[in-house]
Motif scaffolding. Structure first.
Motif, PDB file in Angstrom:
ATOM      1  N   GLY A 137       0.820  -1.217   0.000  1.00 15.93           N
ATOM      2  CA  GLY A 137       0.000   0.000   0.000  1.00 15.93           C
ATOM      3  C   GLY A 137       0.849   1.260   0.000  1.00 15.93           C
ATOM      4  O   GLY A 137       0.529   2.246  -0.679  1.00 15.93           O
ATOM      5  N   GLN A 138       1.961   1.239   0.742  1.00 20.15           N
ATOM      6  CA  GLN A 138       2.858   2.408   0.747  1.00 20.15           C
ATOM      7  C   GLN A 138       3.478   2.630  -0.621  1.00 20.15           C
ATOM      8  O   GLN A 138       3.631   3.771  -1.075  1.00 20.15           O
ATOM      9  CB  GLN A 138       3.951   2.216   1.798  1.00 20.15           C
ATOM     10  CG  GLN A 138       3.448   2.199   3.235  1.00 20.15           C
ATOM     11  CD  GLN A 138       4.569   1.980   4.217  1.00 20.15           C
ATOM     12  OE1 GLN A 138       5.745   1.876   3.829  1.00 20.15           O
ATOM     13  NE2 GLN A 138       4.202   1.867   5.495  1.00 20.15           N
ATOM     14  N   LEU A 139       3.851   1.530  -1.314  1.00 16.28           N
ATOM     15  CA  LEU A 139       4.408   1.657  -2.670  1.00 16.28           C
ATOM     16  C   LEU A 139       3.408   2.286  -3.617  1.00 16.28           C
ATOM     17  O   LEU A 139       3.752   3.143  -4.448  1.00 16.28           O
ATOM     18  CB  LEU A 139       4.849   0.281  -3.170  1.00 16.28           C
ATOM     19  CG  LEU A 139       5.382   0.229  -4.608  1.00 16.28           C
ATOM     20  CD1 LEU A 139       6.618   1.111  -4.748  1.00 16.28           C
ATOM     21  CD2 LEU A 139       5.709  -1.218  -5.016  1.00 16.28           C
TER      22      LEU A 139
ATOM     23  N   ARG B 255       2.113   9.640  -5.965  1.00 12.86           N
ATOM     24  CA  ARG B 255       2.706  10.966  -5.784  1.00 12.86           C
ATOM     25  C   ARG B 255       3.832  11.244  -6.758  1.00 12.86           C
ATOM     26  O   ARG B 255       4.316  12.372  -6.851  1.00 12.86           O
ATOM     27  CB  ARG B 255       3.256  11.111  -4.360  1.00 12.86           C
ATOM     28  CG  ARG B 255       2.166  11.115  -3.311  1.00 12.86           C
ATOM     29  CD  ARG B 255       2.713  11.464  -1.956  1.00 12.86           C
ATOM     30  NE  ARG B 255       3.906  10.663  -1.650  1.00 12.86           N
ATOM     31  CZ  ARG B 255       4.521  10.691  -0.472  1.00 12.86           C
ATOM     32  NH1 ARG B 255       4.029  11.459   0.500  1.00 12.86           N
ATOM     33  NH2 ARG B 255       5.593   9.952  -0.267  1.00 12.86           N
ATOM     34  N   GLY B 256       4.332  10.207  -7.468  1.00 14.69           N
ATOM     35  CA  GLY B 256       5.430  10.408  -8.412  1.00 14.69           C
ATOM     36  C   GLY B 256       6.789  10.408  -7.755  1.00 14.69           C
ATOM     37  O   GLY B 256       7.761  10.895  -8.362  1.00 14.69           O
TER      38      GLY B 256
ATOM     39  N   ALA C 123       9.943   5.132  -4.308  1.00 15.82           N
ATOM     40  CA  ALA C 123       9.212   3.969  -4.825  1.00 15.82           C
ATOM     41  C   ALA C 123      10.168   2.897  -5.321  1.00 15.82           C
ATOM     42  O   ALA C 123       9.928   1.680  -5.142  1.00 15.82           O
ATOM     43  CB  ALA C 123       8.263   4.412  -5.940  1.00 15.82           C
ATOM     44  N   SER C 124      11.283   3.293  -5.956  1.00 18.48           N
ATOM     45  CA  SER C 124      12.247   2.325  -6.454  1.00 18.48           C
ATOM     46  C   SER C 124      12.890   1.553  -5.309  1.00 18.48           C
ATOM     47  O   SER C 124      13.017   0.321  -5.361  1.00 18.48           O
ATOM     48  CB  SER C 124      13.315   3.030  -7.289  1.00 18.48           C
ATOM     49  OG  SER C 124      14.275   2.101  -7.746  1.00 18.48           O
ATOM     50  N   ARG C 125      13.307   2.258  -4.246  1.00 14.91           N
ATOM     51  CA  ARG C 125      13.914   1.571  -3.118  1.00 14.91           C
ATOM     52  C   ARG C 125      12.918   0.637  -2.426  1.00 14.91           C
ATOM     53  O   ARG C 125      13.244  -0.500  -2.047  1.00 14.91           O
ATOM     54  CB  ARG C 125      14.443   2.606  -2.109  1.00 14.91           C
ATOM     55  CG  ARG C 125      15.670   3.336  -2.587  1.00 14.91           C
ATOM     56  CD  ARG C 125      16.328   4.065  -1.426  1.00 14.91           C
ATOM     57  NE  ARG C 125      15.462   5.144  -0.945  1.00 14.91           N
ATOM     58  CZ  ARG C 125      15.511   6.392  -1.358  1.00 14.91           C
ATOM     59  NH1 ARG C 125      16.397   6.731  -2.316  1.00 14.91           N
ATOM     60  NH2 ARG C 125      14.708   7.315  -0.873  1.00 14.91           N
ATOM     61  N   LEU C 126      11.677   1.098  -2.266  1.00 14.67           N
ATOM     62  CA  LEU C 126      10.672   0.264  -1.629  1.00 14.67           C
ATOM     63  C   LEU C 126      10.343  -0.970  -2.478  1.00 14.67           C
ATOM     64  O   LEU C 126      10.122  -2.070  -1.939  1.00 14.67           O
ATOM     65  CB  LEU C 126       9.403   1.097  -1.367  1.00 14.67           C
ATOM     66  CG  LEU C 126       8.272   0.385  -0.629  1.00 14.67           C
ATOM     67  CD1 LEU C 126       8.752  -0.138   0.739  1.00 14.67           C
ATOM     68  CD2 LEU C 126       7.078   1.337  -0.440  1.00 14.67           C
ATOM     69  N   HIS C 127      10.370  -0.834  -3.803  1.00 11.47           N
ATOM     70  CA  HIS C 127      10.108  -1.972  -4.691  1.00 11.47           C
ATOM     71  C   HIS C 127      11.197  -3.028  -4.557  1.00 11.47           C
ATOM     72  O   HIS C 127      10.920  -4.259  -4.504  1.00 11.47           O
ATOM     73  CB  HIS C 127       9.993  -1.491  -6.140  1.00 11.47           C
ATOM     74  CG  HIS C 127       9.767  -2.603  -7.116  1.00 11.47           C
ATOM     75  ND1 HIS C 127      10.800  -3.144  -7.882  1.00 11.47           N
ATOM     76  CD2 HIS C 127       8.632  -3.313  -7.440  1.00 11.47           C
ATOM     77  CE1 HIS C 127      10.319  -4.104  -8.633  1.00 11.47           C
ATOM     78  NE2 HIS C 127       8.996  -4.229  -8.397  1.00 11.47           N
TER      79      HIS C 127
ATOM     80  N   ALA D  84       5.192  -2.578 -13.005  1.00  8.29           N
ATOM     81  CA  ALA D  84       4.989  -2.025 -14.344  1.00  8.29           C
ATOM     82  C   ALA D  84       4.806  -0.507 -14.286  1.00  8.29           C
ATOM     83  O   ALA D  84       5.339   0.239 -15.117  1.00  8.29           O
ATOM     84  CB  ALA D  84       3.778  -2.702 -14.991  1.00  8.29           C
ATOM     85  N   ARG D  85       4.079  -0.049 -13.301  1.00 10.16           N
ATOM     86  CA  ARG D  85       3.893   1.401 -13.150  1.00 10.16           C
ATOM     87  C   ARG D  85       5.221   2.076 -12.845  1.00 10.16           C
ATOM     88  O   ARG D  85       5.489   3.196 -13.302  1.00 10.16           O
ATOM     89  CB  ARG D  85       2.872   1.678 -12.052  1.00 10.16           C
ATOM     90  CG  ARG D  85       1.449   1.295 -12.415  1.00 10.16           C
ATOM     91  CD  ARG D  85       0.490   1.619 -11.284  1.00 10.16           C
ATOM     92  NE  ARG D  85       0.487   3.040 -10.992  1.00 10.16           N
ATOM     93  CZ  ARG D  85      -0.191   3.615  -9.985  1.00 10.16           C
ATOM     94  NH1 ARG D  85      -0.924   2.826  -9.180  1.00 10.16           N
ATOM     95  NH2 ARG D  85      -0.134   4.902  -9.794  1.00 10.16           N
ATOM     96  N   LEU D  86       6.093   1.425 -12.049  1.00  8.53           N
ATOM     97  CA  LEU D  86       7.413   1.990 -11.743  1.00  8.53           C
ATOM     98  C   LEU D  86       8.279   2.084 -12.996  1.00  8.53           C
ATOM     99  O   LEU D  86       8.978   3.087 -13.216  1.00  8.53           O
ATOM    100  CB  LEU D  86       8.092   1.127 -10.683  1.00  8.53           C
ATOM    101  CG  LEU D  86       9.485   1.583 -10.224  1.00  8.53           C
ATOM    102  CD1 LEU D  86       9.404   2.973  -9.591  1.00  8.53           C
ATOM    103  CD2 LEU D  86      10.087   0.594  -9.224  1.00  8.53           C
TER     104      LEU D  86
END
Length: 926
Positions: free
Chosen positions: A421-423, A429-430, A435-439, A466-468
């Motif tokens: 959910g955090q990702l 938010r862009g 997001a990359s580190r959390l992925h 895919a969104r990342l």
């Protein structure tokens, strides 16, 4: 030879001999233009005879006036011109001469024409051209025409000119009289103007004293009164006085405005105090209601604790903000402290529960009831407080004494789902980096899970990946043109030479910051090398400027270090009586100087900043400590003034001691912020009570003084309306005098002085009336003893005729005073041993004495008796005062005791005696 030829063939009016030139004048015709010009030249000849002969042929005053204006006029030319214009020579008409006179500027000519003119209009025209006062005085004194004299005198305006005119105008008495009258009026106007100016100056001084005085209740009223008095003055104020008046009025208005502002501030402070108290009370009530709700609820959730903590933080901040300006009263403060104590008990119980929550969960899971009971007891949960769900479960487990086998889902799987959910939120938010580190972390967690995540979570992770990737591609698409733009911008900036170093450094830093913000999006070596090359060129240009900046930073650093050393020296040896206001000023100036001494080297900024912060903290601690000491001293002053208020002292003495305490208060300095206002209001309230008691005492004294004045006025009016009719009413006057003495002292003032003068006059008049009544009553007693005296006279006549010396009995119906009774007995004794000569001499003396007492005229033959009686009266009355009534009583006794008296002697004197006694028996008018 040439000179001789020139003399032979030159005109005769150019001959060197003046006599030849004078004879040549008679041959020139003034009607010819050339010869008239020659005559005009001869009129300016050096020889007086030639000038006079030439002027006798010229009769045009216009031309002569032009000659006077073109060159220095000779005396002959002036005299001839005056003769022509005055009408003594020539036949020029009057209007033409007046027109020429109106063009004259020469004072001498104008004076002569005004004195010698043949016509009044001509003289007046010449007089009109004169402006000098000495010329006007001369004309007013010496002119032969009265109208000219009066016109000249009317134009004399100065005091010196009028004074000369009054003394020198002997030819015309009217001129002298008018000059004296005008001089007197001028002096009277000057005296009136001086008096008005003195009055205005006195009023200005009063106004300026009023402007420098302190505010009082009647300050504005007195200002309005002084302004009305200023407006009533008849004369006009000069610029200096008007400026002083406006300045004084402005100062007075400023004092009034400051007082009104203070009153407004005091009322506003009072309103703020009331609002603060109401706000505090509402905050305490809200906290108390929240605490009571926690006690009355069924369960205490995390949301309840979070809400309570947020409410407490908000309340504490607002309470502190309000306390910075107004302290709370004791009752409200006690309620606040109790609510905070209850809050702390709840929070501490929740902390203890949170510390043992895992252990309680484990005990519940393992079914260890003994350990669970010990943990619940160690939490120390308040009895009235609603339990949390965990605590409720534990209590329920202990109450049932059963084991709870229930368990929670896997924590790792729940945590994995939560981070998914955090990702998703970060992608929305862009935030690419986060997001990359959390992925990456989620992929690693998915591999380490004991069993694969649910299919739904796996699909969700793929979709977010895919969104990342799409976000990464979009950043590259956007960052490529941005990098080209930044390279072009920094290369263009490197080529610019007219931009200043400061602007160049700012723009360079901005471009570098934007480049770094792009990260690794659309990055390539070529663009990076271009950007780095342009940046290095800019750095080379800025190297000297940076060195100067570094030197300036070093100077700032040294100055900051010196400032810190000075403040540390101050803190090492603080003065025991250091003024907090002075320390606050040092603190504020140090802060301001610190801000000016910026920037400093980056590597030294943090250490020197920490050092300065520590110094400011210690300085603030010193300020607070001194402010607390001042607060304690001011509390001691409040205790002193409270004791002073309780002591039994005269109000004036108590007010003087309160003023001394106020001076000590002002000399102490200021207490901590917020507490100073509270202490000052308490101290001022006590001072106001003292001064109010003084004012009340003054009002009481003034009321008593007014009551004494009114009683004195009533006594004066009563005694003024009282007119005694008998001498025995002296007791009434004595009682009134004692009553007036009991009313003393009266307040000083014009009314009191007037009342005293009136009272003295009334007492003197009533005393004189009583003395006159006593004298009248004593004189009327003569009629009562007249039959007894007649009996004595008849007995004296019979004894002198050769009969026996018989005694006259005292009638029983006649009540004689002791003195007259003794006089009666003495008369009987004198009939046997006395002589008629002594009786006649004494009767004459008694008649003269009675005449003096009645204020009548003593006969010339009685002058020796009068002098002897006066000397005797002075000797007898020395050291004591005897009234006229007592003196008359003594005379009547002597008259009764005088004998034996021949009948003819008595008949000769009795008429005068009766007349004097009738005068004395007249009653005074009411």
């Amino acid at each position: 030879m040439p000179g001789l030829l020139r003399r032979l063939f030159s005109p005769r009016w150019k001959h060197p001999d003046p006599e030849v030139r004078r004879h040549a004048v008679s041959r020139l015709d003034p009607c010819s233009d050339d010869q008239r010009r020659t005559l005009e030249r001869l009129a300016l000849d050096p020889d007086p005879g030639v000038r006079l002969a030439a002027l006798e042929t010229l009769d045009d005053p216009q031309r002569l006036l032009t000659l006077c204006e073109l060159s220095d006029a000779s005396p002959e030319l002036r005299q001839h011109l005056v003769a022509l214009l005055a009408g003594r020579l020539g036949h020029h008409d009057l209007p033409a001469r007046i027109a020429l006179v109106e063009r004259l500027e020469d004072r001498t000519l104008l004076n002569e024409l005004a004195l010698q003119g043949d016509n009044q209009q001509l003289r007046l025209a010449a007089l009109a051209r004169l402006d000098a006062e000495e010329d006007l005085v001369r004309q007013a004194c010496d002119n032969g025409i009265a109208a000219v004299r009066h016109a000249a005198a009317a134009r004399v305006e100065s005091e010196a000119g009028l004074s000369r005119l009054a003394h020198q105008a002997r030819r015309d008495r009217q001129v002298a009289r008018q000059a004296r009258e005008r001089l007197n009026r001028l002096r009277a106007d000057a005296a009136s103007l001086a008096a008005a100016r003195a009055e205005r100056e006195a009023l200005l001084e009063k106004l300026e004293r009023h402007a420098h005085g302190p505010w009082e209740p009647l300050y504005a009223g007195r200002l309005r009164h002084l302004m009305r008095e200023w407006a009533k003055l008849r004369d006009l104020a000069d610029a200096r006085q008007e400026r002083r008046y406006q300045d004084a009025c402005q100062r007075c208005r400023k004092i009034i405005g400051d007082h009104e502002a203070q009153e407004h501030a005091r009322h506003a402070d009072h309103r703020r105090r009331e609002d603060a108290d109401q706000t505090r009370e509402s905050l305490v009530e809200a906290l108390e209601e929240s605490l009571e709700g926690l006690h009355q609820g069924e369960q205490l959730t995390d949301q309840d604790i979070a809400s309570l903590r947020a409410q407490k933080r908000l309340m504490a901040s607002r309470w502190q903000a309000l306390s910075d300006y107004h302290l709370a009263d004791e009752a409200l403060r006690h309620r606040y402290d109790e609510a905070l104590a209850e809050y702390e008990r709840i929070v501490q119980a929740r902390v203890r529960l949170d510390e043992r929550a895992d252990a309680i969960e484990q005990a519940l899971a393992e079914g260890d009831d003994d350990r669970l009971g010990a943990l619940v007891e160690a939490c120390g949960w308040p009895a009235r407080l609603a339990p949390t769900p965990l605590l409720a479960r534990a209590r329920e487990r202990l109450a049932r004494e059963t084991q709870d086998d229930g368990g929670e889902p896997g924590a790792q799987l729940a945590h994995f789902t939560e981070e998914l959910g955090q990702l998703e939120v970060l992608l929305e938010r862009g935030a690419f980096k986060g997001a990359s580190r959390l992925h990456q972390r989620l992929r690693q967690q998915a591999e380490r899970l004991p069993k694969p995540p649910p299919p739904a979570d796996q699909a969700r992770l793929k979709r977010l990946a895919a969104r990342l990737a799409e976000l990464r591609d979009w950043r590259g698409f956007v960052a490529g043109p941005k990098r080209d733009q930044l390279c072009q911008a920094i290369e263009a900036l490197a080529e610019q030479t007219e931009v200043s170093e400061t602007e160049l450094d700012r723009r360079h830093r901005q471009l570098v910051k934007e480049w770094k913000a792009l990260g690794d999006a659309a990055a390539n070596r070529e663009l990076s090398a271009r950007f780095r090359t342009a940046s290095d060129r800019i750095k080379e240009r800025l190297a000297p400027w940076r060195e100067r900046q570094q030197a300036e930073r070093q100077r700032h650093l040294e100055a900051r270090q010196a400032l810190c050393e000075q403040l540390e020296t101050l803190l090492e040896q603080p003065a025991h009586e250091a003024d907090p206001d002075g320390l606050r000023e040092i603190r504020d100036r140090a802060r301001e100087q610190w801000r000016r001494l910026a920037p400093v080297p980056r590597e030294q900024a943090e250490p020197i900043g920490r050092r300065f912060g520590r110094i400011l903290h210690e300085l603030q601690a010193l300020i607070d400590r001194r402010a607390r000491e001042i607060a304690e001293a001011k509390r001691a002053l409040i205790d002193e003034i409270r004791e002073l208020l309780a002591r039994d002292l005269p109000p004036g003495q108590r007010a003087d001691q309160a003023k001394a305490l106020q001076r000590r208060w002002r000399s102490l300095g200021r207490a901590p912020k917020g507490e100073e206002q509270v202490l000052w209001r308490e101290f001022r309230g006590l001072c106001d009570e003292i001064f109010a008691s003084r004012e009340a005492a003054r009002d009481d004294q003034a009321q008593r003084q007014r009551a004494r004045l009114e009683a004195m006025q009533a006594l004066i009016d009563r005694m003024d309306a009282w007119h005694p009719t008998q001498s025995r009413e002296t007791d009434v006057l004595d009682e009134a005098i004692r009553e007036a003495a009991a009313l003393e002292p009266l307040p000083s003032g014009r009314r009191t002085e007037g009342m005293r003068r009136r009272w003295s006059g009334i007492v003197r008049a009533r005393r004189e009336r009583l003395d006159r009544l006593a004298l009248t009553e004593e004189a009327n007693r003569w009629q009562a003893i007249r039959p007894l005296l007649t009996a004595h006279l008849r007995a004296d006549a019979r004894h002198l005729a050769g009969g026996p010396a018989e005694e006259v009995p005292r009638p029983h119906e006649l009540d004689l005073p002791p003195e007259l009774r003794r006089a009666h007995e003495a008369r009987n004794a004198a009939r046997q041993a006395g002589t008629t000569a002594e009786a006649q001499e004494k009767l004459a003396r008694l008649r003269a004495h009675l005449s003096l007492l009645a204020g009548g005229r003593v006969q010339h033959r009685d002058d020796p008796l009068r002098l002897a009686i006066q000397v005797e009266r002075l000797n007898e009355n020395m050291g004591q005062a005897i009234s006229r009534a007592d003196e008359l009583h003594q005379l009547l006794g002597e008259l009764l005791a005088n004998g034996p008296m021949p009948e003819h002697s008595w008949e000769r004197e009795v008429g005068e005696l009766d007349r004097m006694l009738e005068i004395l028996a007249e009653r005074p008018p009411p």
